[in-house]
Design a protein around this motif. Structure first.
Motif, PDB file in Angstrom:
ATOM      1  N   PRO A  88      -1.466   5.054   5.807  1.00  0.00           N
ATOM      2  CA  PRO A  88      -1.454   4.762   4.374  1.00  0.00           C
ATOM      3  C   PRO A  88      -2.717   3.992   3.979  1.00  0.00           C
ATOM      4  N   LEU A  89      -3.295   4.370   2.859  1.00  0.00           N
ATOM      5  CA  LEU A  89      -4.483   3.700   2.329  1.00  0.00           C
ATOM      6  C   LEU A  89      -4.161   3.177   0.937  1.00  0.00           C
ATOM      7  N   CYS A 127      -3.936   9.745   4.912  1.00  0.00           N
ATOM      8  CA  CYS A 127      -4.641  10.740   5.711  1.00  0.00           C
ATOM      9  C   CYS A 127      -4.458  10.372   7.174  1.00  0.00           C
ATOM     10  N   ASP A 128      -4.762  11.322   8.039  1.00  0.00           N
ATOM     11  CA  ASP A 128      -4.672  11.073   9.475  1.00  0.00           C
ATOM     12  C   ASP A 128      -5.981  10.480   9.965  1.00  0.00           C
ATOM     13  N   LEU A 129      -5.856   9.351  10.675  1.00  0.00           N
ATOM     14  CA  LEU A 129      -7.012   8.705  11.283  1.00  0.00           C
ATOM     15  C   LEU A 129      -6.775   8.598  12.788  1.00  0.00           C
ATOM     16  N   PRO A 130      -7.850   8.502  13.568  1.00  0.00           N
ATOM     17  CA  PRO A 130      -7.677   8.363  15.012  1.00  0.00           C
ATOM     18  C   PRO A 130      -6.865   7.104  15.337  1.00  0.00           C
ATOM     19  N   GLU A 131      -5.965   7.221  16.299  1.00  0.00           N
ATOM     20  CA  GLU A 131      -5.130   6.074  16.687  1.00  0.00           C
ATOM     21  C   GLU A 131      -5.954   4.905  17.190  1.00  0.00           C
ATOM     22  N   GLU A 135     -11.182   0.657   1.912  1.00  0.00           N
ATOM     23  CA  GLU A 135     -10.392   0.578   3.141  1.00  0.00           C
ATOM     24  C   GLU A 135     -11.387   0.852   4.260  1.00  0.00           C
ATOM     25  N   VAL A 136     -11.387   0.009   5.298  1.00  0.00           N
ATOM     26  CA  VAL A 136     -12.361   0.133   6.376  1.00  0.00           C
ATOM     27  C   VAL A 136     -11.629   0.159   7.711  1.00  0.00           C
ATOM     28  N   TYR A 137     -11.970   1.131   8.526  1.00  0.00           N
ATOM     29  CA  TYR A 137     -11.400   1.265   9.870  1.00  0.00           C
ATOM     30  C   TYR A 137     -12.538   1.355  10.863  1.00  0.00           C
TER      31      TYR A 137
END
Length: 195
Positions: free
Chosen positions: A8-9, A16-20, A36-38
């Motif tokens: 969730p963003l 969206c799907d992000l790498p685990e 949003e920063v990953y």
């Protein structure tokens, strides 16, 4: 390659799907409300979602949208625009967005001048920048994947974008981008009124 998780963003307004293996930076430090920063827990790659005011005149088309993409790229790199090379730009289709919504992706590199490099400074940073143009919402959504290439952390012989050799880090980032294009969904369009 790691697995992915539905992420969730902006409080669940977007998904969206992000790498685990990517961590939410807001748990470590403050992040602006419109971002949003990953970041990769095992590397240096980051994925940034940025909701900004729409750039350019009303209406669309390749020329207007292309100028908007260039404007956003210039804002990202700031005064270092002369160190940036754009390798390609393509129209992008998001699986869960109306196909009438224009989106574009570019791949660029920003090279650090040799005189400014240290052991922890990247030789160059690859950028995969996707722009989604939401005209009705007066919004541009930017999705930027930053891929720093630090000496000793990548195989220099594997990377030559002029010859089409992306290397492992850029190859992974292209896969992340494709996964985002395929899974990105707007659950609450009111988000764009609030930011």
């Amino acid at each position: 390659m790691s697995g992915y998780r539905s992420t969730p963003l902006f409080g669940g307004a977007l998904y969206c799907d992000l790498p685990e293996k990517f961590a939410d930076v807001s748990k470590l430090r403050q992040v602006p409300d419109n971002q949003e920063v990953y970041i990769d827990k095992d590397g240096f790659t980051s994925i940034i979602f940025d909701i900004t005011e729409r750039v350019g005149p009303a209406g669309g088309g390749l020329e207007t949208d292309g100028r908007a993409l260039t404007t956003h790229l210039e804002e990202l790199v700031g005064d270092d625009a002369d160190t940036v090379k754009v390798w390609n730009t393509t129209e992008t289709q998001f699986t869960h967005l109306d196909e009438e919504i224009p989106a574009y992706t570019l791949i660029a590199t920003q090279t650090t001048p040799k005189s400014e490099r240290s052991s922890s400074t990247p030789d160059f940073t690859a950028l995969i920048l996707t722009l989604v143009r939401l005209e009705k919402e007066s919004t541009d959504v930017l999705i930027t994947i930053n891929v720093p290439h630090i000496q000793g952390e990548y195989d220099e012989d594997e990377v030559d974008l002029a010859l089409g050799k992306q290397g492992e880090l850029i190859g992974d980032a292209v896969e992340y981008a494709a996964k985002i294009w395929g899974t990105f969904e707007v659950k609450d369009w009111n988000l764009f009124k609030e930011i």
